[in-house]
Write a protein that holds these residues in place. Structure first.
Motif, PDB file in Angstrom:
ATOM      1  N   ASN A   1       0.821  -1.210   0.000  1.00 36.87           N
ATOM      2  CA  ASN A   1       0.000   0.000   0.000  1.00 36.87           C
ATOM      3  C   ASN A   1       0.857   1.263   0.000  1.00 36.87           C
ATOM      4  O   ASN A   1       0.535   2.248  -0.664  1.00 36.87           O
ATOM      5  CB  ASN A   1      -0.940   0.003   1.209  1.00 36.87           C
ATOM      6  CG  ASN A   1      -2.047  -1.015   1.068  1.00 36.87           C
ATOM      7  OD1 ASN A   1      -2.331  -1.490  -0.031  1.00 36.87           O
ATOM      8  ND2 ASN A   1      -2.647  -1.386   2.196  1.00 36.87           N
ATOM      9  N   ILE A   2       1.939   1.240   0.764  1.00 36.17           N
ATOM     10  CA  ILE A   2       2.837   2.395   0.803  1.00 36.17           C
ATOM     11  C   ILE A   2       3.460   2.623  -0.570  1.00 36.17           C
ATOM     12  O   ILE A   2       3.539   3.748  -1.062  1.00 36.17           O
ATOM     13  CB  ILE A   2       3.914   2.210   1.891  1.00 36.17           C
ATOM     14  CG1 ILE A   2       3.267   2.259   3.274  1.00 36.17           C
ATOM     15  CG2 ILE A   2       4.997   3.263   1.768  1.00 36.17           C
ATOM     16  CD1 ILE A   2       4.197   1.902   4.401  1.00 36.17           C
ATOM     17  N   ALA A   3       3.910   1.561  -1.211  1.00 36.22           N
ATOM     18  CA  ALA A   3       4.511   1.679  -2.536  1.00 36.22           C
ATOM     19  C   ALA A   3       3.490   2.178  -3.553  1.00 36.22           C
ATOM     20  O   ALA A   3       3.796   3.033  -4.395  1.00 36.22           O
ATOM     21  CB  ALA A   3       5.085   0.339  -2.968  1.00 36.22           C
TER      22      ALA A   3
ATOM     23  N   ALA B   1       0.760   3.969  -2.909  1.00 38.05           N
ATOM     24  CA  ALA B   1       0.440   5.367  -2.590  1.00 38.05           C
ATOM     25  C   ALA B   1       1.541   6.310  -3.082  1.00 38.05           C
ATOM     26  O   ALA B   1       1.265   7.385  -3.616  1.00 38.05           O
ATOM     27  CB  ALA B   1       0.239   5.527  -1.079  1.00 38.05           C
ATOM     28  N   THR B   2       2.780   5.899  -2.936  1.00 36.06           N
ATOM     29  CA  THR B   2       3.897   6.715  -3.420  1.00 36.06           C
ATOM     30  C   THR B   2       3.853   6.844  -4.937  1.00 36.06           C
ATOM     31  O   THR B   2       4.050   7.932  -5.489  1.00 36.06           O
ATOM     32  CB  THR B   2       5.233   6.084  -2.994  1.00 36.06           C
ATOM     33  OG1 THR B   2       5.234   5.918  -1.585  1.00 36.06           O
ATOM     34  CG2 THR B   2       6.400   6.937  -3.409  1.00 36.06           C
ATOM     35  N   LEU B   3       3.588   5.770  -5.622  1.00 35.60           N
ATOM     36  CA  LEU B   3       3.506   5.785  -7.073  1.00 35.60           C
ATOM     37  C   LEU B   3       2.358   6.673  -7.551  1.00 35.60           C
ATOM     38  O   LEU B   3       2.523   7.484  -8.469  1.00 35.60           O
ATOM     39  CB  LEU B   3       3.331   4.358  -7.610  1.00 35.60           C
ATOM     40  CG  LEU B   3       3.215   4.226  -9.130  1.00 35.60           C
ATOM     41  CD1 LEU B   3       4.520   4.647  -9.778  1.00 35.60           C
ATOM     42  CD2 LEU B   3       2.833   2.825  -9.519  1.00 35.60           C
TER      43      LEU B   3
ATOM     44  N   THR C   1       0.929   9.145  -5.933  1.00 32.59           N
ATOM     45  CA  THR C   1       1.257  10.537  -5.609  1.00 32.59           C
ATOM     46  C   THR C   1       2.174  11.131  -6.663  1.00 32.59           C
ATOM     47  O   THR C   1       1.984  12.267  -7.113  1.00 32.59           O
ATOM     48  CB  THR C   1       1.921  10.617  -4.221  1.00 32.59           C
ATOM     49  OG1 THR C   1       1.047  10.052  -3.255  1.00 32.59           O
ATOM     50  CG2 THR C   1       2.241  12.052  -3.847  1.00 32.59           C
ATOM     51  N   ALA C   2       3.166  10.387  -7.085  1.00 28.81           N
ATOM     52  CA  ALA C   2       4.084  10.877  -8.110  1.00 28.81           C
ATOM     53  C   ALA C   2       3.374  11.097  -9.442  1.00 28.81           C
ATOM     54  O   ALA C   2       3.621  12.081 -10.141  1.00 28.81           O
ATOM     55  CB  ALA C   2       5.241   9.891  -8.278  1.00 28.81           C
TER      56      ALA C   2
END
Length: 101
Positions: free
Chosen positions: A5-7, A9-11, A13-14
């Protein structure tokens, strides 16, 4: 599961941040002012040169020579000014200096 989920969400966002900035013009690209008319000069180089000789630009108003001539010379020497400043500070005068002066 949380790492995934963190990965993700980061993707996301970018990706969304890139799309937000993609809609803005790059520096120097806009506005273009394409509706302005373009006019070319019909004067020859010699005519322009003669006009410049006949009407020279105003010079001397903002030059260093004019500034030096307009500045009155002081009647006190450097040593006298320093002595007067020391006496004023000893008498309670505060010299303004720094950002808040």
């Amino acid at each position: 599961m949380q790492v995934k989920n963190i990965a993700l969400a980061t993707l996301l966002t970018a990706v969304f941040a890139g799309n937000a900035f993609a809609a803005q013009p790059v520096s120097g690209e806009g506005p273009l002012f394409l509706n302005e008319g373009v006019a070319t000069s019909t004067l020859s180089r010699d005519a322009v040169r003669q006009e410049a000789i006949a009407n020279p630009p105003a010079a001397g108003a903002y030059t260093a020579v004019a500034a030096r001539a307009a500045t009155p010379s002081s009647q006190f020497s450097r040593a006298q000014v320093r002595e007067n400043t020391r006496e004023a500070i000893a008498g309670g005068f505060r010299v303004k200096s720094g950002e808040m002066s």
